[in-house]
Design a protein around this motif. Structure first.
Motif, PDB file in Angstrom:
ATOM      1  N   ILE A 200      77.156  56.663  71.409  1.00 39.71           N
ATOM      2  CA  ILE A 200      76.672  57.452  73.256  1.00 39.71           C
ATOM      3  C   ILE A 200      75.001  57.174  72.742  1.00 39.71           C
ATOM      4  O   ILE A 200      74.197  56.797  73.312  1.00 39.71           O
ATOM      5  N   LEU A 201      74.446  57.853  71.222  1.00 38.81           N
ATOM      6  CA  LEU A 201      73.205  58.189  71.137  1.00 38.81           C
ATOM      7  C   LEU A 201      72.602  56.856  70.893  1.00 38.81           C
ATOM      8  O   LEU A 201      71.820  56.429  71.057  1.00 38.81           O
ATOM      9  N   GLY A 202      73.759  56.129  70.816  1.00 37.30           N
ATOM     10  CA  GLY A 202      72.990  54.592  70.092  1.00 37.30           C
ATOM     11  C   GLY A 202      72.521  53.681  71.618  1.00 37.30           C
ATOM     12  O   GLY A 202      71.466  53.065  71.594  1.00 37.30           O
ATOM     13  N   ILE A 203      73.844  53.840  72.303  1.00 34.33           N
ATOM     14  CA  ILE A 203      73.510  53.307  73.529  1.00 34.33           C
ATOM     15  C   ILE A 203      71.920  53.826  74.510  1.00 34.33           C
ATOM     16  O   ILE A 203      71.044  53.393  74.502  1.00 34.33           O
ATOM     17  N   HIS A 204      71.855  54.770  74.308  1.00 36.18           N
ATOM     18  CA  HIS A 204      70.600  55.294  75.036  1.00 36.18           C
ATOM     19  C   HIS A 204      69.685  55.410  74.147  1.00 36.18           C
ATOM     20  O   HIS A 204      68.402  55.052  74.408  1.00 36.18           O
ATOM     21  N   ARG A 205      69.129  55.738  72.504  1.00 33.92           N
ATOM     22  CA  ARG A 205      68.579  54.370  72.380  1.00 33.92           C
ATOM     23  C   ARG A 205      67.869  53.811  72.221  1.00 33.92           C
ATOM     24  O   ARG A 205      66.117  53.197  72.203  1.00 33.92           O
ATOM     25  N   ARG A 206      68.775  52.814  72.287  1.00 31.14           N
ATOM     26  CA  ARG A 206      68.077  51.406  72.749  1.00 31.14           C
ATOM     27  C   ARG A 206      67.831  50.773  74.375  1.00 31.14           C
ATOM     28  O   ARG A 206      66.858  50.164  74.227  1.00 31.14           O
ATOM     29  N   ALA A 207      68.545  51.739  75.097  1.00 34.92           N
ATOM     30  CA  ALA A 207      68.215  50.940  76.414  1.00 34.92           C
ATOM     31  C   ALA A 207      66.745  52.143  76.678  1.00 34.92           C
ATOM     32  O   ALA A 207      65.960  51.848  77.521  1.00 34.92           O
ATOM     33  N   MET A 208      66.662  53.065  75.866  1.00 38.41           N
ATOM     34  CA  MET A 208      65.110  53.961  76.506  1.00 38.41           C
ATOM     35  C   MET A 208      64.394  53.688  75.630  1.00 38.41           C
ATOM     36  O   MET A 208      63.516  54.968  74.555  1.00 38.41           O
ATOM     37  N   GLY A 209      64.834  53.053  74.174  1.00 34.49           N
ATOM     38  CA  GLY A 209      63.701  53.300  72.894  1.00 34.49           C
ATOM     39  C   GLY A 209      62.577  53.157  73.145  1.00 34.49           C
ATOM     40  O   GLY A 209      61.351  53.551  72.807  1.00 34.49           O
ATOM     41  N   HIS A 210      61.826  51.695  74.424  1.00 30.91           N
ATOM     42  CA  HIS A 210      60.726  51.600  74.486  1.00 30.91           C
ATOM     43  C   HIS A 210      59.998  52.305  74.726  1.00 30.91           C
ATOM     44  O   HIS A 210      58.643  51.823  75.756  1.00 30.91           O
TER      45      HIS A 210
ATOM     46  N   GLN B   7      68.382  45.334  77.615  1.00 30.50           N
ATOM     47  CA  GLN B   7      69.561  44.157  77.121  1.00 30.50           C
ATOM     48  C   GLN B   7      70.024  44.731  75.845  1.00 30.50           C
ATOM     49  O   GLN B   7      70.668  44.363  75.923  1.00 30.50           O
ATOM     50  N   LEU B   8      68.855  44.947  74.828  1.00 35.33           N
ATOM     51  CA  LEU B   8      68.694  45.258  74.096  1.00 35.33           C
ATOM     52  C   LEU B   8      70.903  46.212  73.692  1.00 35.33           C
ATOM     53  O   LEU B   8      71.479  46.255  73.044  1.00 35.33           O
ATOM     54  N   ALA B   9      70.554  47.752  74.734  1.00 36.32           N
ATOM     55  CA  ALA B   9      71.896  48.280  74.760  1.00 36.32           C
ATOM     56  C   ALA B   9      72.612  47.679  75.716  1.00 36.32           C
ATOM     57  O   ALA B   9      73.724  47.612  74.927  1.00 36.32           O
ATOM     58  N   MET B  10      72.946  46.360  76.363  1.00 37.35           N
ATOM     59  CA  MET B  10      73.573  45.412  76.430  1.00 37.35           C
ATOM     60  C   MET B  10      74.439  45.023  75.297  1.00 37.35           C
ATOM     61  O   MET B  10      75.728  44.637  75.283  1.00 37.35           O
ATOM     62  N   LYS B  11      73.671  44.816  74.398  1.00 38.21           N
ATOM     63  CA  LYS B  11      73.865  43.792  73.544  1.00 38.21           C
ATOM     64  C   LYS B  11      75.071  44.806  72.913  1.00 38.21           C
ATOM     65  O   LYS B  11      75.934  44.104  72.019  1.00 38.21           O
ATOM     66  N   TYR B  12      74.521  45.749  72.425  1.00 29.93           N
ATOM     67  CA  TYR B  12      74.688  47.093  71.694  1.00 29.93           C
ATOM     68  C   TYR B  12      75.997  47.074  71.832  1.00 29.93           C
ATOM     69  O   TYR B  12      77.168  47.254  71.572  1.00 29.93           O
ATOM     70  N   VAL B  13      76.529  47.434  73.334  1.00 33.03           N
ATOM     71  CA  VAL B  13      77.664  47.477  73.895  1.00 33.03           C
ATOM     72  C   VAL B  13      78.122  46.543  73.732  1.00 33.03           C
ATOM     73  O   VAL B  13      79.605  46.990  73.534  1.00 33.03           O
ATOM     74  N   LYS B  14      78.324  45.820  73.595  1.00 31.14           N
ATOM     75  CA  LYS B  14      79.058  44.730  72.905  1.00 31.14           C
ATOM     76  C   LYS B  14      79.913  44.407  72.152  1.00 31.14           C
ATOM     77  O   LYS B  14      80.796  44.213  71.612  1.00 31.14           O
ATOM     78  N   LEU B  15      78.624  44.656  71.247  1.00 32.75           N
ATOM     79  CA  LEU B  15      79.257  45.186  69.486  1.00 32.75           C
ATOM     80  C   LEU B  15      80.384  46.746  69.815  1.00 32.75           C
ATOM     81  O   LEU B  15      81.393  46.157  68.238  1.00 32.75           O
TER      82      LEU B  15
END
Length: 438
Positions: free
Chosen positions: A280-290, A260-268
């Protein structure tokens, strides 16, 4: 007098040197400023995406609930539910068994018993997936009896992968390759027409309920293909209430929240003209951060093996990702059809495999970033399509990326059909009645 002239000349030289130094500093600053301003900006600019609200970021839109939502969700799920494919168990077999099965299949074909021949060809291909004769004969059978040139072409290519000089497969593929290229182009044109029709439908009405339920389905299938066992109702409960789902692991909860966090980031990121490695690192950080806070948003530092595919070693990742960033933002890539561009971006990132885990999720999010910027809704690979998805990736690893591009194109058609079905139902006010088949 001589000393005075000497001092005067020295002063002149010093003053001149200072002035030249100051001018050089000013020119250097101006050059740096204009190089950043004019040369680091990407050549191609995107208008604001038309379908960016297919990924809602307003939490209130997820907390509002109505009985209508469940009906819509069930209808969209029914449209997406693909026909179940025959599961071929790949069992070990002797050459004699494979040969006898192939001969029996050919005999049934000659006598016109097509269904029996089909089952035996499927069985032979399952027993010997790298046998060039089996693959070639199976392709010829599909081409002649089912008029399935696309699958036949894929089988001929596989046959040549295992036996490059196979004369019959060479001749067959020379015939089918151009036909398949033409069919692929026609499919991309059909996708564009569907997108334009959907765009027109959305310009006339607001379908927030459809967007919201599609959002749940997207998360459900994206984490589901990676093994998450949450049902759609459990996932909705987690996202709408923030409460723990009984019987599900912490990792499964964190996968949903991370996506959910990664999809919000993609929208930005859809507002940006350039996709960087840091994005791309930011997408991965949000998708896998938890899921894995230590390794999320970082390149892997160990060698990995993905089936028979061996991704590059860790020391090559920075340069490979830099080259990937260059390709992503090149005119060459952006002049491709958006679906082809997005599919290739997906495959290239998976092929590099820059992360310890979450490469598939990150690659699909990058793919959808490209599709959204081009005016398409985000594509989802369904849980039931997992085997076909990985088979297409394996074909690309063998050297033919067309089946993977074709698979993503089919997923795009599937998602456009789903939205068009939803908008038609909403338009006629039929959401409380039985959902019809699209």
């Amino acid at each position: 007098m001589h000393i005075y002239q000497y001092c005067e000349m020295n002063s002149f030289i010093i003053i001149t040197s200072v002035i030249v130094s100051v001018l050089c500093a000013i020119l250097t600053s101006l050059q740096h400023y204009y190089s950043i301003k004019y040369f680091k900006e990407p050549v191609i600019r995107y208008d604001p995406p038309l379908f960016d609200d297919f990924i809602p970021t307003d939490d209130t839109s997820l907390s509002y609930y109505s009985l209508e939502d469940d009906t819509i969700l069930q209808g969209l799920s029914d449209v997406l539910d693909p026909p179940k494919l025959h599961e071929n168990t790949r069992e070990q077999a002797t050459e004699t068994e494979v040969h006898n099965t192939l001969q029996a299949a050919l005999a049934f074909h000659i006598t016109g018993k097509i269904n029996k021949a089909m089952k035996l060809f499927e069985h032979a291909a399952a027993m010997a997936p790298s046998d060039a004769d089996v693959l070639n004969k199976y392709g010829e059978f599909l081409e002649k009896t089912q008029k399935d040139v696309v699958t036949a072409d894929e089988l001929y290519f596989k046959a040549l992968t295992y036996s490059p000089d196979h004369p019959a497969a060479l001749m067959n593929r020379r015939r089918t390759a151009q036909v398949v290229d033409k069919l692929d182009l026609e499919m991309l044109k059909m996708i564009d027409n569907k997108r334009d029709n959907l765009k027109e439908m959305f310009s006339k009405n607001s379908f927030d309920s459809i967007k919201k339920q599609a959002y749940f389905l997207h998360i459900y299938h994206t984490v589901g293909i990676e093994g998450n066992t949450m049902t759609i109702d459990q996932l909705k409960y987690l996202l709408e209430t923030g409460q723990v789902v009984s019987g599900k692991s912490i990792i499964e909860h964190n996968e949903v929240i991370g996506l959910q966090l990664a999809m919000k980031y993609v929208k930005l990121l859809t507002r940006k003209n350039y996709i960087s490695v840091n994005d791309i690192l930011g997408i991965h950080r949000r998708a896998m951060g938890h899921v894995d806070p230590v390794k999320s948003g970082r390149f892997r530092n160990e060698k990995v093996f993905i089936g028979k595919h061996i991704p590059p070693p860790p020391k090559e990742l920075p340069s490979l990702m830099e080259a990937y960033e260059y390709w992503l933002n090149s005119e060459e890539a952006q002049q491709l059809h958006p679906v082809r561009y997005a599919a290739l971006a997906h495959y290239k990132l998976v092929d590099i495999h820059p992360f310890h885990d979450g490469n598939g999720r990150t690659s699909r999010l990058v793919m959808n970033l490209i599709l959204i910027r081009a005016g398409y809704p985000p594509v989802m690979v369904l849980k039931d399509q997992r085997e076909k998805y990985y088979d297409a990736l394996n074909a690309a690893n063998l050297g033919d990326v067309r089946p993977f591009v074709r698979f993503i194109a089919q997923c795009t058609i599937q998602i456009l059909d789903m939205y068009m079905y939803g908008t038609e139902v909403m338009s006629i006010g039929n959401v409380e009645k039985e959902i019809i088949n699209y």
